[in-house]
Design a protein around this motif. Sequence first.
Motif, PDB file in Angstrom:
ATOM      1  N   ASN A  73       0.886  -1.103   0.009  1.00 58.84           N
ATOM      2  CA  ASN A  73      -0.087   0.139  -0.153  1.00 58.84           C
ATOM      3  C   ASN A  73       0.961   1.116   0.096  1.00 58.84           C
ATOM      4  O   ASN A  73       1.456   1.729   1.135  1.00 58.84           O
ATOM      5  N   LEU A  74       1.237   1.795  -1.168  1.00 62.81           N
ATOM      6  CA  LEU A  74       2.122   2.984  -1.457  1.00 62.81           C
ATOM      7  C   LEU A  74       1.451   4.224  -0.528  1.00 62.81           C
ATOM      8  O   LEU A  74       2.448   4.901   0.281  1.00 62.81           O
ATOM      9  N   GLU A  75       0.223   4.273  -0.645  1.00 63.68           N
ATOM     10  CA  GLU A  75      -0.234   5.520   0.562  1.00 63.68           C
ATOM     11  C   GLU A  75      -0.002   5.437   1.793  1.00 63.68           C
ATOM     12  O   GLU A  75       0.429   6.256   2.529  1.00 63.68           O
ATOM     13  N   ALA A  76      -0.148   4.176   2.337  1.00 66.52           N
ATOM     14  CA  ALA A  76       0.105   3.982   3.701  1.00 66.52           C
ATOM     15  C   ALA A  76       1.779   4.076   4.045  1.00 66.52           C
ATOM     16  O   ALA A  76       1.883   4.633   4.867  1.00 66.52           O
ATOM     17  N   ARG A  77       2.425   3.605   3.175  1.00 68.94           N
ATOM     18  CA  ARG A  77       3.955   3.674   3.347  1.00 68.94           C
ATOM     19  C   ARG A  77       4.267   4.879   3.246  1.00 68.94           C
ATOM     20  O   ARG A  77       5.255   5.465   4.179  1.00 68.94           O
ATOM     21  N   GLU A  78       3.954   6.118   2.425  1.00 70.07           N
ATOM     22  CA  GLU A  78       4.370   7.357   2.294  1.00 70.07           C
ATOM     23  C   GLU A  78       3.840   8.228   3.503  1.00 70.07           C
ATOM     24  O   GLU A  78       4.783   8.787   4.124  1.00 70.07           O
ATOM     25  N   GLN A  79       2.646   7.801   4.120  1.00 74.32           N
ATOM     26  CA  GLN A  79       2.069   8.560   5.248  1.00 74.32           C
ATOM     27  C   GLN A  79       3.163   8.146   6.506  1.00 74.32           C
ATOM     28  O   GLN A  79       3.663   8.764   7.216  1.00 74.32           O
ATOM     29  N   PHE A  80       3.374   6.705   6.603  1.00 66.47           N
ATOM     30  CA  PHE A  80       4.055   6.072   7.656  1.00 66.47           C
ATOM     31  C   PHE A  80       5.451   6.574   7.596  1.00 66.47           C
ATOM     32  O   PHE A  80       5.906   7.308   8.803  1.00 66.47           O
ATOM     33  N   GLU A  81       6.211   6.632   6.658  1.00 67.42           N
ATOM     34  CA  GLU A  81       7.564   7.018   6.622  1.00 67.42           C
ATOM     35  C   GLU A  81       7.783   8.565   6.674  1.00 67.42           C
ATOM     36  O   GLU A  81       8.558   9.050   7.390  1.00 67.42           O
ATOM     37  N   ASN A  82       6.796   9.293   6.247  1.00 65.91           N
ATOM     38  CA  ASN A  82       6.716  10.859   6.241  1.00 65.91           C
ATOM     39  C   ASN A  82       6.473  11.112   7.883  1.00 65.91           C
ATOM     40  O   ASN A  82       6.990  12.176   8.433  1.00 65.91           O
ATOM     41  N   LYS A  83       5.398  10.472   8.357  1.00 63.56           N
ATOM     42  CA  LYS A  83       5.116  10.881   9.958  1.00 63.56           C
ATOM     43  C   LYS A  83       6.335  10.260  10.859  1.00 63.56           C
ATOM     44  O   LYS A  83       6.593  11.160  11.590  1.00 63.56           O
ATOM     45  N   LEU A  84       6.946   9.276  10.558  1.00 57.55           N
ATOM     46  CA  LEU A  84       8.163   8.977  11.380  1.00 57.55           C
ATOM     47  C   LEU A  84       9.338  10.246  10.957  1.00 57.55           C
ATOM     48  O   LEU A  84      10.118  10.530  12.251  1.00 57.55           O
ATOM     49  N   LYS A  85       9.486  10.353   9.765  1.00 62.56           N
ATOM     50  CA  LYS A  85      10.385  11.549   9.660  1.00 62.56           C
ATOM     51  C   LYS A  85      10.023  12.799  10.230  1.00 62.56           C
ATOM     52  O   LYS A  85      11.123  13.251  10.844  1.00 62.56           O
ATOM     53  N   ALA A  86       9.090  13.071  10.475  1.00 65.40           N
ATOM     54  CA  ALA A  86       8.669  14.340  10.981  1.00 65.40           C
ATOM     55  C   ALA A  86       8.843  14.325  12.475  1.00 65.40           C
ATOM     56  O   ALA A  86       9.464  15.218  13.072  1.00 65.40           O
ATOM     57  N   GLU A  87       8.656  13.201  13.007  1.00 66.63           N
ATOM     58  CA  GLU A  87       8.793  12.898  14.534  1.00 66.63           C
ATOM     59  C   GLU A  87      10.259  13.086  14.938  1.00 66.63           C
ATOM     60  O   GLU A  87      10.695  13.571  15.850  1.00 66.63           O
ATOM     61  N   TYR A  88      11.241  12.522  13.878  1.00 63.33           N
ATOM     62  CA  TYR A  88      12.790  12.542  14.454  1.00 63.33           C
ATOM     63  C   TYR A  88      13.155  14.035  14.136  1.00 63.33           C
ATOM     64  O   TYR A  88      13.932  14.242  14.926  1.00 63.33           O
ATOM     65  N   GLU A  89      12.747  14.642  12.744  1.00 62.11           N
ATOM     66  CA  GLU A  89      13.248  15.981  12.611  1.00 62.11           C
ATOM     67  C   GLU A  89      12.885  16.923  13.774  1.00 62.11           C
ATOM     68  O   GLU A  89      13.546  17.690  14.075  1.00 62.11           O
ATOM     69  N   SER A  90      11.852  16.617  14.342  1.00 61.95           N
ATOM     70  CA  SER A  90      11.230  17.407  15.588  1.00 61.95           C
ATOM     71  C   SER A  90      12.033  17.423  17.062  1.00 61.95           C
ATOM     72  O   SER A  90      12.136  18.006  17.746  1.00 61.95           O
ATOM     73  N   ARG A  91      12.851  16.150  16.728  1.00 61.94           N
ATOM     74  CA  ARG A  91      14.090  15.779  17.936  1.00 61.94           C
ATOM     75  C   ARG A  91      15.112  16.354  17.489  1.00 61.94           C
ATOM     76  O   ARG A  91      16.190  15.872  18.186  1.00 61.94           O
ATOM     77  N   GLY A  92      15.406  17.097  16.263  1.00 61.98           N
ATOM     78  CA  GLY A  92      16.797  17.415  15.815  1.00 61.98           C
ATOM     79  C   GLY A  92      17.501  16.413  15.110  1.00 61.98           C
ATOM     80  O   GLY A  92      18.685  16.575  15.258  1.00 61.98           O
ATOM     81  N   ILE A  93      16.873  15.502  14.755  1.00 59.60           N
ATOM     82  CA  ILE A  93      17.594  14.213  14.139  1.00 59.60           C
ATOM     83  C   ILE A  93      17.468  14.254  12.658  1.00 59.60           C
ATOM     84  O   ILE A  93      15.971  14.175  12.217  1.00 59.60           O
ATOM     85  N   GLU A  94      18.229  14.254  11.904  1.00 59.70           N
ATOM     86  CA  GLU A  94      18.135  14.097  10.563  1.00 59.70           C
ATOM     87  C   GLU A  94      17.482  12.587   9.949  1.00 59.70           C
ATOM     88  O   GLU A  94      18.015  11.668  10.252  1.00 59.70           O
ATOM     89  N   ALA A  95      16.567  12.835   9.150  1.00 57.47           N
ATOM     90  CA  ALA A  95      15.911  11.481   8.878  1.00 57.47           C
ATOM     91  C   ALA A  95      15.432  11.788   7.364  1.00 57.47           C
ATOM     92  O   ALA A  95      15.130  12.615   6.771  1.00 57.47           O
ATOM     93  N   VAL A  96      15.723  10.341   6.767  1.00 58.93           N
ATOM     94  CA  VAL A  96      15.255  10.266   5.319  1.00 58.93           C
ATOM     95  C   VAL A  96      14.287   9.220   4.949  1.00 58.93           C
ATOM     96  O   VAL A  96      14.663   8.048   5.569  1.00 58.93           O
ATOM     97  N   THR A  97      13.350   9.180   4.404  1.00 58.64           N
ATOM     98  CA  THR A  97      12.470   8.083   4.253  1.00 58.64           C
ATOM     99  C   THR A  97      13.017   7.142   3.183  1.00 58.64           C
ATOM    100  O   THR A  97      13.924   7.559   2.198  1.00 58.64           O
ATOM    101  N   GLY A  98      12.494   6.086   3.184  1.00 61.13           N
ATOM    102  CA  GLY A  98      13.038   4.987   1.997  1.00 61.13           C
ATOM    103  C   GLY A  98      12.488   5.385   0.546  1.00 61.13           C
ATOM    104  O   GLY A  98      13.187   4.923  -0.553  1.00 61.13           O
ATOM    105  N   LEU A  99      11.227   5.959   0.714  1.00 60.36           N
ATOM    106  CA  LEU A  99      10.839   6.497  -0.652  1.00 60.36           C
ATOM    107  C   LEU A  99      11.632   7.773  -1.218  1.00 60.36           C
ATOM    108  O   LEU A  99      11.789   7.827  -2.369  1.00 60.36           O
TER     109      LEU A  99
END
Length: 222
Positions: A46-72
């Motif tokens: 499910n590409l939609e679910a994957r995109e939302q999931f990876e982007n949500k986690l990325k935002a959480e890490y960035e809010s903690r000052g950690i550089e994050a990149v999604t698989g997509l």
Amino acid sequence: MKYLKLFGVFLLLASCSTTQLVENWKNPDIDIYNPSKILIVGVTSNLEAREQFENKLKAEYESRGIEAVTGLEQFEASFTSEKQSEEELKRLENNLIADGFDTILFTKVIGVEDKISYRNDYHQYDNTYRRFSEDYLKYQDAFYNPEYYNEYTVYHAETSMYCICPTKDRELIWKGYIDIIDPESVKETVNDYVRLVMVVLEEQQLTNPKPLIDETNTEAIK
């Protein structure tokens, strides 16, 4: 104080509407771990679910000052659906290390179950006083009366954190098993799952805590 903190965390996890932490494991050789650059990979068709999931986690890490990149962002969308050899994955890790990555957070669904839950309050019988005939009448139509039971689906998911530090082999830091219960909304499920994962990782001291944000309107004060 520690027990109170743990109790508070468990209450927070229990409040999630679609996800439940079943079990988690932390590498006993690691007390505190703070990623500096993390790759977030979710495996689903499910590409939609994957995109939302990876982007949500990325935002959480960035809010903690950690550089994050999604698989997509890092790979083609088809990467996770194509078979990779051990040599290809080792080459991938070396490339990630060269790009400054030190951590991979890898999530996948490992099983699906269809379940049935039976209502305890069917016909609202008094459980403190019941004859055989009452008990039998209550449960005799359990297999065909749709008002007696609910059918639902449980997705068993697994999230693992790996260190890809250049001085050591790929090392498992943490693994969590999480049940996704009868999801109805991709957005709600992603939010619940990511929230749960980040709460556990913070409690296990495997990520920076989220800084408190002063939401005061400084312009209004002036």
